[in-house]
Write a protein that holds these residues in place. Sequence first.
Motif, PDB file in Angstrom:
ATOM      1  N   GLY A 336       0.835  -1.194   0.000  1.00  0.00           N
ATOM      2  CA  GLY A 336       0.000   0.000   0.000  1.00  0.00           C
ATOM      3  C   GLY A 336       0.867   1.240   0.000  1.00  0.00           C
ATOM      4  O   GLY A 336       2.081   1.168  -0.187  1.00  0.00           O
ATOM      5  N   GLY A 337       0.231   2.387   0.201  1.00  0.00           N
ATOM      6  CA  GLY A 337       0.979   3.636   0.181  1.00  0.00           C
ATOM      7  C   GLY A 337       1.050   4.212  -1.213  1.00  0.00           C
ATOM      8  O   GLY A 337       0.138   4.043  -2.025  1.00  0.00           O
ATOM      9  N   CYS A 338       2.146   4.884  -1.514  1.00  0.00           N
ATOM     10  CA  CYS A 338       2.255   5.697  -2.728  1.00  0.00           C
ATOM     11  C   CYS A 338       3.121   5.053  -3.809  1.00  0.00           C
ATOM     12  O   CYS A 338       4.013   4.255  -3.521  1.00  0.00           O
ATOM     13  CB  CYS A 338       2.896   7.045  -2.397  1.00  0.00           C
ATOM     14  N   THR A 339       2.858   5.493  -5.044  1.00  0.00           N
ATOM     15  CA  THR A 339       3.848   5.355  -6.105  1.00  0.00           C
ATOM     16  C   THR A 339       4.508   6.715  -6.296  1.00  0.00           C
ATOM     17  O   THR A 339       3.894   7.760  -6.058  1.00  0.00           O
ATOM     18  CB  THR A 339       3.224   4.914  -7.439  1.00  0.00           C
ATOM     19  N   ILE A 340       5.777   6.684  -6.692  1.00  0.00           N
ATOM     20  CA  ILE A 340       6.492   7.910  -7.044  1.00  0.00           C
ATOM     21  C   ILE A 340       6.710   7.873  -8.544  1.00  0.00           C
ATOM     22  O   ILE A 340       7.120   6.851  -9.101  1.00  0.00           O
ATOM     23  CB  ILE A 340       7.820   8.038  -6.259  1.00  0.00           C
ATOM     24  N   ASN A 341       6.375   8.982  -9.218  1.00  0.00           N
ATOM     25  CA  ASN A 341       6.349   9.028 -10.677  1.00  0.00           C
ATOM     26  C   ASN A 341       7.198  10.197 -11.171  1.00  0.00           C
ATOM     27  O   ASN A 341       7.026  11.325 -10.693  1.00  0.00           O
ATOM     28  CB  ASN A 341       4.915   9.220 -11.172  1.00  0.00           C
ATOM     29  N   LEU A 342       8.082   9.929 -12.120  1.00  0.00           N
ATOM     30  CA  LEU A 342       8.886  10.969 -12.757  1.00  0.00           C
ATOM     31  C   LEU A 342       8.181  11.360 -14.050  1.00  0.00           C
ATOM     32  O   LEU A 342       8.151  10.595 -15.012  1.00  0.00           O
ATOM     33  CB  LEU A 342      10.297  10.458 -13.035  1.00  0.00           C
ATOM     34  N   VAL A 343       7.579  12.557 -14.060  1.00  0.00           N
ATOM     35  CA  VAL A 343       6.657  12.921 -15.129  1.00  0.00           C
ATOM     36  C   VAL A 343       6.997  14.305 -15.684  1.00  0.00           C
ATOM     37  O   VAL A 343       7.450  15.188 -14.949  1.00  0.00           O
ATOM     38  CB  VAL A 343       5.193  12.868 -14.609  1.00  0.00           C
ATOM     39  N   ALA A 344       6.778  14.478 -16.983  1.00  0.00           N
ATOM     40  CA  ALA A 344       6.989  15.786 -17.613  1.00  0.00           C
ATOM     41  C   ALA A 344       5.998  16.792 -17.057  1.00  0.00           C
ATOM     42  O   ALA A 344       4.809  16.493 -16.910  1.00  0.00           O
ATOM     43  CB  ALA A 344       6.832  15.664 -19.123  1.00  0.00           C
ATOM     44  N   LYS A 345       6.468  17.990 -16.754  1.00  0.00           N
ATOM     45  CA  LYS A 345       5.588  18.999 -16.161  1.00  0.00           C
ATOM     46  C   LYS A 345       4.413  19.333 -17.064  1.00  0.00           C
ATOM     47  O   LYS A 345       3.288  19.509 -16.589  1.00  0.00           O
ATOM     48  CB  LYS A 345       6.390  20.270 -15.844  1.00  0.00           C
TER      49      LYS A 345
END
Length: 382
Positions: A336-345
């Motif tokens: 559970g908890g979060c995913t961390i995502n590297l995403v274009a602004k």
Amino acid sequence: MNTSLLTNVKNEFVSKFQRAPVMVFSPGRINIIGEHTDYNDGFVFPAAVDKGIIAAINKSDSDSCTAYATDKEETFMFSLKNIGPLSQGSWQNYLLGVVAEIQKIGKSVGNFNIVFGGNIPVGSGMSSSAALENSVVLGLNEVFKLGLSKHEMILISQQAEHNHVGVKCGIMDQYASMFGIENKALLLDCRTITSDSFEIDFQHHEFALINTNVKHSLSDSAYNDRRSVCESVAKMLNIPALRDATELELASIKDKISPENYQKVRYVIQENERAISASKAMQQGDLEALGKLLYASHEGLQNQYKVSCDELDFLVGQAKLNEHVLGARMMGGGFGGCTINLVAKDGAENFKAQASKAYKAQFNRACSIYDVKLSQGTHLIN
């Protein structure tokens, strides 16, 4: 830092105890990569964030201590004599554990009052527990002039979690919360407990957190189980910790451990290498390489270490479908908890909307999305 939370906590303290408090902010943290490597003396890549715990604390004239948790609207009174853990899952254990561990090293704490509140989402994997522990130990250090260094404080916080909460955590959460640097992530060597800082300025990209809003009950027991597996295999390899292992050395004892445990240990060895590779990718500004490492980390957590869950896997799957996302993984202990995502602004809003809609359709539950800024570590508020 949330100014309304600060005002609320301070006013509650003054109202209840009629004196001015010492004020402390202690942040939660994200971890870019390096999951479950900290208790293997390995490398991790955390950063403190602008969500955290604010505590108001000062001496008490009474013959007992009083703690008030504003979020739960709960008051807890206790004596400094014969401190021991309460029932599992009690927030009081984090507080009691810190006091007990300070006493163990021969430091004297008098009666005190504390009021605290926070804005770290519960179960998000952003380590509200370490933030609370650090706020208590730094506040007590200031109020009672204990003379503790920050390194001593984080070891007290860690031991509080081991001995009073029952989670045999590594040092990452307490370190990141205490030593965080604004706008920087820390490549932390968990053996030497020292770090190198890295400026986080991805220009056209950013990190977004998506919270599954679930926390499956396996988390604490599974955490301790995996730590036990890692320690037993390290002993079989005659090394201090898995940080010192190679895949070749692991292969030499493959027939002596179960296939499941072989994959768990293999994950740790590979994840340690990924954390170091991630630091090099960031130095070189190679965000595509960093993104691939994030995806590889999640695949290992899902299929080798087996600490993910359907909700986390679904969100990482949604990230892979979106052209604006370079990489994603589950963050934290797991289940559970979060995913961390590297995403274009310029594609972030599109991704967040698409992922939220798909998640609700799949699980009939809303996810939560957070934008965080990287923060200074635990400190006194003037």
